[in-house]
Design an enzyme around this catalytic site. Sequence first.
Site, PDB file in Angstrom:
ATOM      1  N   ALA A 137       0.864  -1.185   0.000  1.00 23.56           N
ATOM      2  CA  ALA A 137       0.000   0.000   0.000  1.00 23.56           C
ATOM      3  C   ALA A 137       0.895   1.227   0.000  1.00 23.56           C
ATOM      4  CB  ALA A 137      -0.913   0.012   1.223  1.00 23.56           C
ATOM      5  N   GLU A 138       0.577   2.213  -0.851  1.00 19.70           N
ATOM      6  CA  GLU A 138       1.491   3.340  -0.995  1.00 19.70           C
ATOM      7  C   GLU A 138       1.537   4.249   0.223  1.00 19.70           C
ATOM      8  OE1 GLU A 138      -1.978   4.482  -3.888  1.00 19.70           O
ATOM      9  OE2 GLU A 138      -1.070   2.645  -3.094  1.00 19.70           O
TER      10      GLU A 138
END
Length: 227
Positions: A52-53
């Site tokens: 997940a960024e």
Amino acid sequence: MTIQREKHQIRRMIAWRVAQELHDGDVVNLGIGLPSLVANETSSDIEILLQAENGLIGIGEMPDEANIDPDLVNAGGQPITATTGACTFHSADSFTIIRGGHVDATVLGALQVDQFGNLANWIIPGKMVPGMGGAMDLVVGAKKVIVAMEHTVKGKPKLLKHCSLPLTAANQVDLIVTELGVIKITEQGMVLTELAPGTTIDEIQAATEAELIISPNLKAMPIPSDL
């Protein structure tokens, strides 16, 4: 004639087929919405590192309401779970991973994709949006860009000759998976490689503005056995 399925069945069908594109050891980023469902469909026989960024590697399956941890969310604010050994870190480090080319595949939704692999997925002019988010970085940083989406919106094609909405990135999409089939972007255009059960070539072309090139090795699109 195209088989009629419920919304949740269509979404699971697409997510499951996308999961078949992932390989043991891959670092994969999943976009919000439909792409996030891919986490529930990956094979237990292989190890996929979901990223997940906002700063996490090691996303597990999407939680049910009884198992939501308010401190664990993806970049879109959706509740997620973390696998054993998951790692959290600063979002700047996360984008270093993305921009450094260390993400093997990213799975995104789309408003439009055209025959050149151009992607529009962040804004409809005149509508409020929070921003482009990490999509711009992901589509140019990931080694493979997979679009997971329904084939049309309100009956209108989303696979076009030319995108009419503002682009997220140009010439970056590699593969498109919809409820009607699997389409590969090539230098020649959109190549239909798999056709969903119960769908005809004429039906998928009628739902697609761009001219489809039919692969000489066209095959049936695999779907979950319970669908």
